[in-house]
Design a protein around this motif. Structure first.
Motif, short mmCIF file in Angstrom:
data_model
loop_
_atom_site.label_atom_id
_atom_site.label_comp_id
_atom_site.label_asym_id
_atom_site.label_seq_id
_atom_site.Cartn_x
_atom_site.Cartn_y
_atom_site.Cartn_z
N LEU A 185 0.82 -1.21 0.00
CA LEU A 185 0.00 0.00 0.00
C LEU A 185 0.85 1.27 0.00
O LEU A 185 0.39 2.34 -0.41
CB LEU A 185 -0.94 0.00 1.21
N HIS A 186 2.09 1.15 0.47
CA HIS A 186 3.02 2.28 0.53
C HIS A 186 3.51 2.69 -0.86
O HIS A 186 3.94 3.83 -1.07
CB HIS A 186 4.21 1.88 1.41
N VAL A 228 0.18 2.19 -6.04
CA VAL A 228 -1.02 1.60 -5.42
C VAL A 228 -1.80 2.69 -4.70
O VAL A 228 -2.63 3.37 -5.30
CB VAL A 228 -0.64 0.43 -4.48
N LEU A 229 -1.56 2.90 -3.40
CA LEU A 229 -2.27 3.96 -2.66
C LEU A 229 -1.35 5.08 -2.19
O LEU A 229 -1.83 6.09 -1.67
CB LEU A 229 -3.01 3.35 -1.46
N ASN A 230 -0.03 4.87 -2.31
CA ASN A 230 0.95 5.91 -1.94
C ASN A 230 0.75 6.41 -0.50
O ASN A 230 0.79 7.60 -0.23
CB ASN A 230 0.86 7.08 -2.92
N GLY A 253 -5.23 -1.84 -4.46
CA GLY A 253 -5.07 -1.64 -3.02
C GLY A 253 -6.28 -2.09 -2.23
O GLY A 253 -6.16 -2.85 -1.26
N TYR A 254 -7.45 -1.64 -2.64
CA TYR A 254 -8.66 -1.99 -1.88
C TYR A 254 -9.07 -3.45 -2.10
O TYR A 254 -9.65 -4.07 -1.21
CB TYR A 254 -9.79 -1.04 -2.22
N ALA A 255 -8.75 -3.99 -3.27
CA ALA A 255 -9.01 -5.42 -3.49
C ALA A 255 -8.18 -6.26 -2.53
O ALA A 255 -8.68 -7.23 -1.93
CB ALA A 255 -8.68 -5.80 -4.94
N PHE A 271 5.76 -6.67 -5.45
CA PHE A 271 4.71 -7.01 -4.48
C PHE A 271 3.43 -7.48 -5.14
O PHE A 271 2.73 -8.35 -4.63
CB PHE A 271 4.42 -5.80 -3.59
N ALA A 272 3.08 -6.90 -6.30
CA ALA A 272 1.81 -7.26 -6.92
C ALA A 272 1.76 -8.73 -7.30
O ALA A 272 0.76 -9.42 -7.07
CB ALA A 272 1.58 -6.39 -8.16
N VAL A 273 2.86 -9.23 -7.87
CA VAL A 273 2.90 -10.63 -8.31
C VAL A 273 2.76 -11.57 -7.12
O VAL A 273 2.30 -12.72 -7.27
CB VAL A 273 4.20 -10.90 -9.09
#
Length: 433
Positions: A259-260, A264-266, A327-329, A386-388
């Motif tokens: 999330l950082h 994503v959400l920064n 991020g929210y998912a 991180f996404a993978v």
């Protein structure tokens, strides 16, 4: 039995239920802070992601290595002694973390001491898990076992939320993100956790003086582990537990840095920590409270399958999406995780012909399997981002959905009376609805 005795038994049972819920709360509190503080631990000890993920998987290994032995000890010493001993170990482990993180040793020595302290906490958690999960399952009628265990797990989620909040506030919320300030914050967080554990230990000891405990004579010799190892359904349930624990824990460990990210959400590390607590673990808490109601009104295996499929979709969106969608998912996976452990545990115990205590020990041992998934997620994050990482738990949730499908087809197994009820000082509690 006269009215006075019945009233006394009712009060004792209510005391037992209250203590059981508090025990699940402190299990979540102490167990959650290590993985939550991985970003701070990386700064304090100068570690890469794979090395820091040791904080998440070492406790799983300790749990797995000890649980079969603990299942036998449950019958030798009883649930009362096991729960009190587990609370004591967790309290000592929290204080050891505080000493390790603030001790005047070299970085490597301190990290080793911290891992040892986390292993002590994990051992205490394992001691309680083996006794408390089975105790809650057997506190009433088999058809409501999933709902009872889900309610108990909701207190575990509440404890996780408190633990994440403590860790985030003290370590990740520091004005300066230097190693000394973060080390001080980690020490303070575990110090508070140790104090809360000690308070629950004192309350449990007072209740345990005469209110509850497993009869040694009725339970002795009833945990032939070979029977659980020879049960195909028990082994399938163990696999489900390993997949769930690995997926839930590894996602919780990587969410803050995920999330950082600007893509994503920064969020700041502190903001990401609070998101982790209130949305991911808070979602699990809300889902377990709702699940307690839903599981009284539908087949648990059906709800497990729906939750697992929801987690598959959310994990895919986190892995393949970007920005707020990803991020929210990722955060909503906590909601889908909510009922997985209690339902996998209860339907495995109910549908396996092996003795319940042996199955409980095997399922607790299977928690160690989550370490493999955790290590794989850490390696994937370092090499591919991180996404993978979310593709790994996505596959795990898919297998849990398959387990749920088979669970919906299998009937419960009628077991021998001695094994199907938990004899205690309050009577045969499993006969109460």
């Amino acid at each position: 039995m006269n009215k006075v005795s019945l009233l006394s038994s009712s009060v004792r049972q209510q005391s037992l239920q209250a203590v059981a819920l508090l025990v699940f709360l402190v299990m979540g509190l102490s167990g959650a802070m290590g993985p939550t503080l991985i970003p701070a631990i990386r700064v304090v000890f100068g570690l890469g992601l794979s090395s820091a993920m040791t904080v998440q998987w070492i406790p799983l290994v300790v749990s797995g290595l000890s649980s079969l032995i603990l299942a036998q000890l449950l019958h030798r010493f009883g649930a009362k002694a096991m729960v009190l001993g587990g609370l004591g170990l967790m309290t000592v482990g929290c204080l050891q973390v505080r000493l390790a993180i603030l001790a005047p040793f070299g970085l490597d020595a301190r990290y080793g001491l911290m891992l040892l302290a986390l292993a002590v906490i994990a051992l205490g958690t394992s001691v309680i898990q083996v006794a408390a999960n089975l105790l809650v399952v057997q506190l009433g009628h088999a058809r409501t076992a999933s709902a009872r265990l889900t309610l108990a797990q909701s207190f575990n989620s509440l404890g996780v939320l408190v633990g994440v909040s403590l860790g985030t506030t003290f370590a990740l919320g520091a004005k300066t993100t230097t190693a000394p300030t973060m080390a001080l914050g980690i020490g303070q967080a575990f110090g508070w956790s140790g104090a809360i554990n000690a308070a629950v230990l004192a309350a449990a000891a007072m209740v345990a003086a005469g209110a509850w405990g497993v009869s040694r004579t009725s339970q002795a010799g009833q945990a032939p582990i070979r029977a659980a190892l020879g049960s195909g359904w028990a082994l399938a349930g163990a696999g489900g537990i390993a997949l769930y624990v690995g997926a839930e824990g590894s996602i919780g460990s990587i969410l803050i840095p995920f999330l950082h990210q600007k893509s994503v959400l920064n969020l700041t590390l502190e903001q990401a920590g609070h998101y982790l607590g209130w949305f991911y673990w808070g979602g699990a808490l809300a889902g377990r409270l709702a699940g307690t109601w839903l599981l009284h009104r539908g087949a648990p295996a059906k709800w497990l399958g729906m939750a697992a499929l929801g987690a598959v979709i959310a994990s895919a969106l986190a892995a393949l999406g970007s920005g707020p969608v990803a991020g929210y998912a990722a955060l909503t996976i906590g909601l889908f995780n909510a009922i997985m452990f209690p339902v996998i545990f209860s339907i495995t115990v109910e549908r396996s012909a092996a003795p319940s205590a042996a199955v409980s020990g095997l399922l607790s041992t299977a928690i160690a399997g989550g370490a493999i998934l955790s290590a794989l997620v850490g390696w994937t994050g370092e090499h591919f981002g991180f996404a993978v990482c979310f593709l790994v738990p996505m596959l795990a949730y898919g297998l849990i959905a398959l387990f749920a499908g088979f669970g919906a087809l299998l009937p419960s197994v009628d077991k021998a009376p001695q094994d199907s009820r938990m004899t205690s000082s309050v009577g045969n509690l499993s006969e109460r609805t």
